[in-house]
Design a protein around this motif. Structure first.
Motif, PDB file in Angstrom:
ATOM      1  N   PRO A   5       0.803  -1.211   0.000  1.00  0.00           N
ATOM      2  CA  PRO A   5       0.000   0.000   0.000  1.00  0.00           C
ATOM      3  C   PRO A   5       0.838   1.264   0.000  1.00  0.00           C
ATOM      4  N   ALA A   6       0.139   2.411  -0.156  1.00  0.00           N
ATOM      5  CA  ALA A   6       0.814   3.674  -0.462  1.00  0.00           C
ATOM      6  C   ALA A   6       1.669   4.198   0.671  1.00  0.00           C
ATOM      7  N   HIS A   7       1.888   5.540   0.685  1.00  0.00           N
ATOM      8  CA  HIS A   7       2.889   6.176   1.530  1.00  0.00           C
ATOM      9  C   HIS A   7       2.923   5.626   2.948  1.00  0.00           C
ATOM     10  N   SER A   8       1.782   5.272   3.486  1.00  0.00           N
ATOM     11  CA  SER A   8       1.746   4.840   4.873  1.00  0.00           C
ATOM     12  C   SER A   8       2.562   3.583   5.095  1.00  0.00           C
ATOM     13  N   THR A   9       2.686   2.730   4.086  1.00  0.00           N
ATOM     14  CA  THR A   9       3.518   1.540   4.236  1.00  0.00           C
ATOM     15  C   THR A   9       4.624   1.498   3.205  1.00  0.00           C
ATOM     16  N   CYS A  10       5.079   2.662   2.829  1.00  0.00           N
ATOM     17  CA  CYS A  10       6.362   2.805   2.128  1.00  0.00           C
ATOM     18  C   CYS A  10       6.369   2.505   0.641  1.00  0.00           C
ATOM     19  N   ALA A  11       5.242   2.394  -0.018  1.00  0.00           N
ATOM     20  CA  ALA A  11       5.271   2.140  -1.465  1.00  0.00           C
ATOM     21  C   ALA A  11       3.988   2.678  -2.096  1.00  0.00           C
ATOM     22  N   ALA A 405       1.230  12.150   7.508  1.00  0.00           N
ATOM     23  CA  ALA A 405       1.125  12.724   6.164  1.00  0.00           C
ATOM     24  C   ALA A 405       2.413  12.457   5.393  1.00  0.00           C
ATOM     25  N   PRO A 406       2.333  12.425   4.071  1.00  0.00           N
ATOM     26  CA  PRO A 406       3.549  12.180   3.277  1.00  0.00           C
ATOM     27  C   PRO A 406       4.623  13.232   3.572  1.00  0.00           C
ATOM     28  N   GLY A 407       5.856  12.782   3.735  1.00  0.00           N
ATOM     29  CA  GLY A 407       6.977  13.673   3.965  1.00  0.00           C
ATOM     30  C   GLY A 407       7.625  14.097   2.655  1.00  0.00           C
ATOM     31  N   PRO A 408       8.758  14.804   2.735  1.00  0.00           N
ATOM     32  CA  PRO A 408       9.388  15.332   1.511  1.00  0.00           C
ATOM     33  C   PRO A 408       9.820  14.250   0.525  1.00  0.00           C
ATOM     34  N   MET A 409      10.280  13.104   1.013  1.00  0.00           N
ATOM     35  CA  MET A 409      10.706  12.046   0.093  1.00  0.00           C
ATOM     36  C   MET A 409       9.518  11.430  -0.636  1.00  0.00           C
ATOM     37  N   ALA A 410       8.439  11.203   0.094  1.00  0.00           N
ATOM     38  CA  ALA A 410       7.237  10.641  -0.548  1.00  0.00           C
ATOM     39  C   ALA A 410       6.686  11.607  -1.596  1.00  0.00           C
ATOM     40  N   ARG A 411       6.704  12.911  -1.263  1.00  0.00           N
ATOM     41  CA  ARG A 411       6.236  13.900  -2.248  1.00  0.00           C
ATOM     42  C   ARG A 411       7.207  13.966  -3.434  1.00  0.00           C
ATOM     43  N   ALA A 412       8.498  13.861  -3.159  1.00  0.00           N
ATOM     44  CA  ALA A 412       9.499  13.891  -4.237  1.00  0.00           C
ATOM     45  C   ALA A 412       9.337  12.708  -5.172  1.00  0.00           C
ATOM     46  N   LEU A 413       8.917  11.578  -4.624  1.00  0.00           N
ATOM     47  CA  LEU A 413       8.749  10.391  -5.468  1.00  0.00           C
ATOM     48  C   LEU A 413       7.745  10.647  -6.583  1.00  0.00           C
ATOM     49  N   ASP A 414       6.650  11.344  -6.253  1.00  0.00           N
ATOM     50  CA  ASP A 414       5.664  11.677  -7.297  1.00  0.00           C
ATOM     51  C   ASP A 414       6.299  12.523  -8.400  1.00  0.00           C
ATOM     52  N   ALA A 415       7.064  13.565  -8.004  1.00  0.00           N
ATOM     53  CA  ALA A 415       7.712  14.423  -8.999  1.00  0.00           C
ATOM     54  C   ALA A 415       8.798  13.669  -9.754  1.00  0.00           C
ATOM     55  N   PHE A 416       9.470  12.776  -9.066  1.00  0.00           N
ATOM     56  CA  PHE A 416      10.523  11.953  -9.667  1.00  0.00           C
ATOM     57  C   PHE A 416       9.934  11.082 -10.782  1.00  0.00           C
ATOM     58  N   ILE A 417       8.815  10.433 -10.484  1.00  0.00           N
ATOM     59  CA  ILE A 417       8.164   9.570 -11.475  1.00  0.00           C
ATOM     60  C   ILE A 417       7.634  10.391 -12.646  1.00  0.00           C
ATOM     61  N   ASP A 418       7.043  11.531 -12.348  1.00  0.00           N
ATOM     62  CA  ASP A 418       6.552  12.394 -13.433  1.00  0.00           C
ATOM     63  C   ASP A 418       7.691  12.776 -14.376  1.00  0.00           C
ATOM     64  N   HIS A 446       9.843   5.461   8.039  1.00  0.00           N
ATOM     65  CA  HIS A 446       9.826   4.202   7.285  1.00  0.00           C
ATOM     66  C   HIS A 446       9.323   4.444   5.858  1.00  0.00           C
ATOM     67  N   ALA A 447       8.250   5.213   5.740  1.00  0.00           N
ATOM     68  CA  ALA A 447       7.712   5.536   4.408  1.00  0.00           C
ATOM     69  C   ALA A 447       8.693   6.411   3.641  1.00  0.00           C
ATOM     70  N   GLU A 448       9.345   7.346   4.334  1.00  0.00           N
ATOM     71  CA  GLU A 448      10.315   8.221   3.696  1.00  0.00           C
ATOM     72  C   GLU A 448      11.505   7.417   3.164  1.00  0.00           C
ATOM     73  N   ARG A 449      11.980   6.505   3.968  1.00  0.00           N
ATOM     74  CA  ARG A 449      13.113   5.668   3.548  1.00  0.00           C
ATOM     75  C   ARG A 449      12.735   4.800   2.355  1.00  0.00           C
ATOM     76  N   ALA A 450      11.515   4.272   2.363  1.00  0.00           N
ATOM     77  CA  ALA A 450      11.066   3.441   1.242  1.00  0.00           C
ATOM     78  C   ALA A 450      10.936   4.264  -0.040  1.00  0.00           C
ATOM     79  N   ALA A 451      10.435   5.508   0.066  1.00  0.00           N
ATOM     80  CA  ALA A 451      10.323   6.371  -1.114  1.00  0.00           C
ATOM     81  C   ALA A 451      11.706   6.689  -1.673  1.00  0.00           C
ATOM     82  N   PHE A 452      12.659   6.956  -0.771  1.00  0.00           N
ATOM     83  CA  PHE A 452      14.042   7.222  -1.178  1.00  0.00           C
ATOM     84  C   PHE A 452      14.606   5.997  -1.903  1.00  0.00           C
ATOM     85  N   ALA A 453      14.345   4.810  -1.365  1.00  0.00           N
ATOM     86  CA  ALA A 453      14.862   3.578  -1.985  1.00  0.00           C
ATOM     87  C   ALA A 453      14.294   3.386  -3.380  1.00  0.00           C
TER      88      ALA A 453
END
Length: 526
Positions: A5-11, A405-418, A446-453
């Motif tokens: 599942p999404a940001h709350s569980t790191c993906a 709430a989503p942190g900076p890495m989770a938000r960056a992941l959306d922009a990264f994918i775009d 945990h979610a931030e680290r997963a988004a970074f990964a």
């Protein structure tokens, strides 16, 4: 691929992932337009063939720019949820020195390598412990293929790592001669190829009206004299000057095999058509290479594959990387700006910095490789590594918070994918990660680290941020120590000009020296 599942569980959640599957838009050389990457397989699996190295020498950084861009594309598609079946060939026969000529003029590059190795053997310039027979093309190919695979795995080329357990992912033409002979037989039987009076089997370009579409050439442009590299003797036996060689009988060639047309060797273009069909199928989703492959190599591949297998097209999408300059100039050994990956590793460059420097400029733009650029990349990666370490520490001391709430890495992941979906815009993707590193940490670590990964799964730098431990080179160390002794003698004699000239020599060798109370010390540096 496991999707959580999404940001709350790191993906990303399944619906978000599937919504993005069709969002990758990529420039297609065949149509000269940016188009969505739409897999042939309804399940979303993608077949991807890349033209790899010719193993007659070490691959240089210009070669690796093309290979790493293909790897980055593959990783981006996997981030979007695709399963990618990636194959890259290793050419060990039939690649001639005049590869801009569709017939492959000049001589086999393996013969050139043999002469170079013989000279190196006489002068003692071969790497320590290397016992290589310069008259054995198989030994030469094996030696340089091994070195290429080592460099490629060090730089994070996934297909090279996978080939360690599945060699079929990096096929070699010398192991696929029967498939090439069979393809030539098909082409002759279907009226797309003929045996000329010189015994050579040629492809009849007029039998394939689409010949030239990829490169923008026409048959009139390709007539005799266009480039001036095709001999009148060979032209006289052809039906059209642009007809290209499929098989050449030659009892004296250094590598030859039996065929219905006599013992000889295949044309360079033939191998990729045969090996792509053998490993991926007669029609594939993606094909990559350097822009110098567009003509004649990829143009000829299309003709062979479409006519041999009866498909309307060979690859749906063509992905080409533009050239690499070094410090604003064409790379050249005579200019002293020619680098292989291992040249730079020996100077202390990390694989992470080299990888990022080679891919961060958009693939459809000529890139300018600089030592300052390497240093900038290293500083950027070190900053990312510190941010990742901080997230590791935070995750170790905090439980997962599904309500955060989503942190900076989770938000960056959306922009990264775009950014990746916008014609593989890696510069914009990197900017998104840099911006996240500049923000105050927030959200579930945990979610931030997963988004970074997930972002690093495409960049592939964090695990490669250490210098390669090269074996000690006693001859190099002796050379450096000798120059340092000469410099000290010059300084003692107050010959400052000579001392400065020797210091400049050391800099050219990639050596940094430091004068101190205990004497002069040195290190290798970029």
């Amino acid at each position: 691929m496991r999707i959580r599942p999404a940001h709350s569980t790191c993906a990303l959640d399944l619906r978000t992932m599937l919504a993005r599957v069709q969002r990758m838009r990529l420039y297609n050389t065949a149509h000269r337009a940016i188009e969505p990457v739409v897999p042939i397989d309804p399940s979303g699996s993608i077949t991807f063939y890349s033209c790899g190295p010719t193993v007659y020498d070490d691959a240089h950084i210009g070669n690796f720019r093309s290979f790493l861009n293909a790897d980055t594309l593959r990783r981006a598609l996997e981030l979007l949820g695709h399963r990618v079946h990636h194959v890259m060939n290793i050419t060990d026969v039939g690649h001639m020195t005049d590869d801009g000529n569709a017939d492959g003029g000049g001589e086999d590059k393996m013969a050139v390598a043999g002469r170079r190795i013989a000279e190196a053997k006489k002068s003692g310039a071969l790497p320590a412990g290397t016992d290589l027979d310069p008259s054995d093309p198989y030994a030469i190919a094996g030696f340089y293929a091994g070195r290429f695979l080592e460099d490629a795995r060090t730089l994070g080329l996934k297909v090279a790592s996978e080939a360690a357990t599945d060699p079929s992912l990096m096929p070699r033409p010398t192991a696929c001669i029967p498939q090439m002979v069979e393809l030539v037989e098909r082409l002759v039987a279907r009226g797309h190829a003929y045996v000329a009076s010189d015994g050579v089997v040629y492809f009849d370009v007029r039998s394939f009206p689409a010949y030239g579409a990829l490169s923008g050439n026409t048959l009139d442009q390709l007539r005799e004299g266009e480039g001036g590299r095709i001999s009148a003797e060979h032209q006289a036996v052809k039906r059209h000057p642009a007809d290209f060689m499929l098989w050449k009988p030659d009892e004296h060639h250094m590598m030859k095999w039996p065929s219905p047309w006599g013992a000889g060797y295949p044309g360079w273009h033939l191998e990729c058509s045969a090996m792509a069909a053998m490993t991926l199928g007669e029609r594939i989703d993606l094909h990559s290479g350097g822009e110098d492959n567009i003509f004649p190599h990829h143009e000829c591949e299309i003709a062979q594959s479409c006519c041999g297998f009866g498909q309307p097209t060979f690859a749906n999408h063509w992905f080409h990387t533009r050239h690499l300059q070094v410090e604003g100039e064409k790379m050249s050994k005579s200019k002293g700006n020619f680098f292989t990956a291992r040249d730079l590793f020996a100077k202390g460059v990390t694989p992470a910095a080299l990888r990022l420097e080679l891919v961060r400029t958009h693939y459809r733009t000529n890139a300018n490789f600089t030592l300052q650029g390497l240093r900038d990349c290293q500083r950027m990666i070190d900053r990312w590594a510190r941010a990742h370490h901080a997230l590791d520490a935070a995750a170790a001391s905090h439980a997962a918070d599904v309500s955060a709430a989503p942190g900076p890495m989770a938000r960056a992941l959306d922009a990264f994918i775009d950014a990746l979906c916008d014609d593989l815009n890696l510069a914009r993707a990197v900017a998104a990660l840099n911006e996240a590193c500049s923000e105050a940490p927030s959200g579930c670590p945990h979610a931030e680290r997963a988004a970074f990964a997930r972002m690093d799964s495409v960049l592939a730098v964090l695990e490669r941020n250490k210098p390669v431990q090269a074996p000690a080179d006693d001859s190099f160390a002796s050379q450096v120590e000798s120059l340092i002794a000469q410099r000290l003698a010059a300084r003692a004699a107050k010959d400052w000009a000579a001392g400065d000239a020797i210091r400049a020599q050391l800099v050219q060798l990639g050596v940094t020296i430091k004068d101190g109370p205990q004497g002069t010390t040195w290190t290798r540096a970029v």
